[in-house]
Each structure stands twice: as C-alpha cells, then as structure tokens.
Design a protein around this motif. Sequence first.
Motif, mmCIF file in Angstrom:
data_model
loop_
_atom_site.group_PDB
_atom_site.id
_atom_site.type_symbol
_atom_site.label_atom_id
_atom_site.label_comp_id
_atom_site.label_asym_id
_atom_site.label_seq_id
_atom_site.Cartn_x
_atom_site.Cartn_y
_atom_site.Cartn_z
ATOM 1 N N GLN A 26 0.807 -1.208 0.000
ATOM 2 C CA GLN A 26 0.000 0.000 0.000
ATOM 3 C C GLN A 26 0.847 1.269 0.000
ATOM 4 O OE1 GLN A 26 -2.815 -0.144 3.211
ATOM 5 N NE2 GLN A 26 -3.864 -1.909 2.374
ATOM 6 N N LEU A 27 2.142 1.143 -0.174
ATOM 7 C CA LEU A 27 2.998 2.324 -0.206
ATOM 8 C C LEU A 27 2.757 3.121 -1.483
ATOM 9 C CD1 LEU A 27 6.267 0.775 1.236
ATOM 10 C CD2 LEU A 27 4.628 2.246 2.423
ATOM 11 N N PHE A 28 3.214 4.351 -1.497
ATOM 12 C CA PHE A 28 2.982 5.251 -2.629
ATOM 13 C C PHE A 28 3.716 4.759 -3.875
ATOM 14 C CE2 PHE A 28 3.900 9.025 -5.171
ATOM 15 C CZ PHE A 28 2.619 9.504 -5.343
ATOM 16 N N THR A 29 2.982 4.612 -4.970
ATOM 17 C CA THR A 29 3.565 4.135 -6.231
ATOM 18 C C THR A 29 3.338 5.108 -7.386
ATOM 19 O OG1 THR A 29 1.536 2.891 -6.690
ATOM 20 C CG2 THR A 29 3.344 1.694 -5.628
ATOM 21 N N GLY A 30 2.770 6.258 -7.090
ATOM 22 C CA GLY A 30 2.495 7.228 -8.144
ATOM 23 C C GLY A 30 1.020 7.208 -8.526
ATOM 24 N N PHE A 31 0.626 8.182 -9.329
ATOM 25 C CA PHE A 31 -0.770 8.340 -9.743
ATOM 26 C C PHE A 31 -0.968 7.907 -11.187
ATOM 27 C CE2 PHE A 31 -0.230 11.590 -6.449
ATOM 28 C CZ PHE A 31 -1.382 11.433 -5.689
ATOM 29 N N THR A 32 -2.101 7.261 -11.461
ATOM 30 C CA THR A 32 -2.455 6.985 -12.854
ATOM 31 C C THR A 32 -3.058 8.231 -13.494
ATOM 32 O OG1 THR A 32 -4.646 6.167 -12.209
ATOM 33 C CG2 THR A 32 -2.905 4.517 -12.497
ATOM 34 N N ASP A 33 -3.609 9.125 -12.666
ATOM 35 C CA ASP A 33 -4.223 10.352 -13.157
ATOM 36 C C ASP A 33 -3.127 11.343 -13.565
ATOM 37 O OD1 ASP A 33 -7.224 9.962 -11.933
ATOM 38 O OD2 ASP A 33 -5.660 9.184 -10.607
ATOM 39 N N HIS A 34 -3.154 11.753 -14.827
ATOM 40 C CA HIS A 34 -2.100 12.595 -15.396
ATOM 41 C C HIS A 34 -1.850 13.875 -14.589
ATOM 42 C CE1 HIS A 34 0.314 14.797 -18.271
ATOM 43 N NE2 HIS A 34 -0.587 15.742 -18.287
ATOM 44 N N LEU A 35 -2.914 14.599 -14.258
ATOM 45 C CA LEU A 35 -2.738 15.867 -13.553
ATOM 46 C C LEU A 35 -2.158 15.672 -12.157
ATOM 47 C CD1 LEU A 35 -5.980 17.783 -14.575
ATOM 48 C CD2 LEU A 35 -3.657 18.189 -15.388
ATOM 49 N N CYS A 36 -2.631 14.637 -11.472
ATOM 50 C CA CYS A 36 -2.115 14.351 -10.121
ATOM 51 C C CYS A 36 -0.638 13.962 -10.183
ATOM 52 C CB CYS A 36 -2.920 13.229 -9.470
ATOM 53 S SG CYS A 36 -4.649 13.638 -9.214
ATOM 54 N N GLU A 37 -0.297 13.123 -11.148
ATOM 55 C CA GLU A 37 1.090 12.684 -11.302
ATOM 56 C C GLU A 37 1.989 13.865 -11.671
ATOM 57 O OE1 GLU A 37 4.287 9.817 -11.501
ATOM 58 O OE2 GLU A 37 2.385 9.930 -10.439
ATOM 59 N N SER A 38 1.521 14.729 -12.549
ATOM 60 C CA SER A 38 2.299 15.916 -12.924
ATOM 61 C C SER A 38 2.554 16.807 -11.722
ATOM 62 C CB SER A 38 1.565 16.724 -13.998
ATOM 63 O OG SER A 38 1.494 16.008 -15.183
ATOM 64 N N TYR A 39 1.537 16.980 -10.905
ATOM 65 C CA TYR A 39 1.681 17.815 -9.708
ATOM 66 C C TYR A 39 2.667 17.173 -8.727
ATOM 67 C CZ TYR A 39 0.508 20.418 -5.489
ATOM 68 O OH TYR A 39 0.582 21.178 -4.346
ATOM 69 N N TYR A 40 2.540 15.860 -8.513
ATOM 70 C CA TYR A 40 3.479 15.155 -7.621
ATOM 71 C C TYR A 40 4.914 15.318 -8.137
ATOM 72 C CZ TYR A 40 6.348 11.370 -5.841
ATOM 73 O OH TYR A 40 7.399 10.660 -5.318
ATOM 74 N N LEU A 41 5.122 15.119 -9.436
ATOM 75 C CA LEU A 41 6.469 15.235 -10.016
ATOM 76 C C LEU A 41 7.004 16.657 -9.887
ATOM 77 C CD1 LEU A 41 6.066 12.978 -13.168
ATOM 78 C CD2 LEU A 41 7.325 12.449 -11.065
ATOM 79 N N PHE A 42 6.124 17.641 -10.051
ATOM 80 C CA PHE A 42 6.523 19.036 -9.860
ATOM 81 C C PHE A 42 7.018 19.244 -8.433
ATOM 82 C CE2 PHE A 42 5.239 23.153 -8.123
ATOM 83 C CZ PHE A 42 5.976 24.014 -8.923
ATOM 84 N N LEU A 43 6.252 18.759 -7.456
ATOM 85 C CA LEU A 43 6.656 18.895 -6.052
ATOM 86 C C LEU A 43 7.964 18.166 -5.788
ATOM 87 C CD1 LEU A 43 3.205 18.367 -4.289
ATOM 88 C CD2 LEU A 43 4.433 20.530 -4.596
#
Length: 146
Positions: free
Chosen positions: A83-100
């Motif tokens: 259940q650890l963090f593996t990234g988002f399938t949702d493009h906008l969420c993943e882009s925001y995470y990568l930006f951070l």
Amino acid sequence: MIFLECKKRESSCDEVKRYCDYCIDIIKSGISSMYKEVFQFLEMDEEINNQLIKEVNRIIKMYEEVEHLLKHNDALYKRYQHQLFTGFTDHLCESYYLFLKRHNKVTIPRHPGKRKSLKEYRSFLKRFNYSIREEYLFVNEKEETN
C-alpha cells in the motif's frame, strides 16, 4: 516557460517563434486570465484546480506519515508495503506530484509497483486513521509494556 524557450529554439517557423515570445510574456507578466491560451498552444488543455491540489496534498501528507510510521518497524512495513505510494495513474495528479518532487517539496519516494488511481488513494485516505495508525500505536504500546 522552459518548454516555450525550447520550442522557440527548435522551431524554424518565425510565426511559432513570435508566438512563443508572446506566451513567455504572458507568463512573465502574470496575466493568469490568458494562461489557458498558453496551455492550448502547448497542447496542455487541462489544468489542475485548487480542489485537486488540496486532495493530492492530503494524500502526500498521509504517505509522508506512513513512511515515518513504518520506517523503524519491519513487521508493519512488510504488512503494508503493497500500500505504499507508487504514483498516480491520473495525469494531472502525477504531474503535480512530479513538480513537487523536482522542487524538493515532498519527501515520499515512489515505490515500485502499479500506480494507483485517485479513487484508490481516496479509499486509502479514508481507511488510514483506522488501520496503520491504530496498529502502529497498538504495536508500540505492546512493546513498551514488555
């Protein structure tokens, strides 16, 4: 803005170069009402809204806490590693995470595994208070009484 500068350098078309300068000026001038025009030029028709940003921030905060709780507890880590963090399938969420991540605003690593949807992370968020936290407290209380 860097993307616009690269697009300008790589283009042989004077009209594209002028439009890149125009879009760069929009961004530098902070004319937010015209950002949509820049997004369309860059073929980024979607933008992340404040509600989604807040939700992703809550998910990231939860996973930062999970990482902290599991850091020194091998038994809990093994139990919850799927259940650890593996990234988002949702493009906008993943882009925001990568930006951070690029700007060192988040500490959670992306673990190997299948990325999860926002819906799946919402479900984890709802269950978080009642599972990992409670078990962590139970295990620590048990260790302290021994």
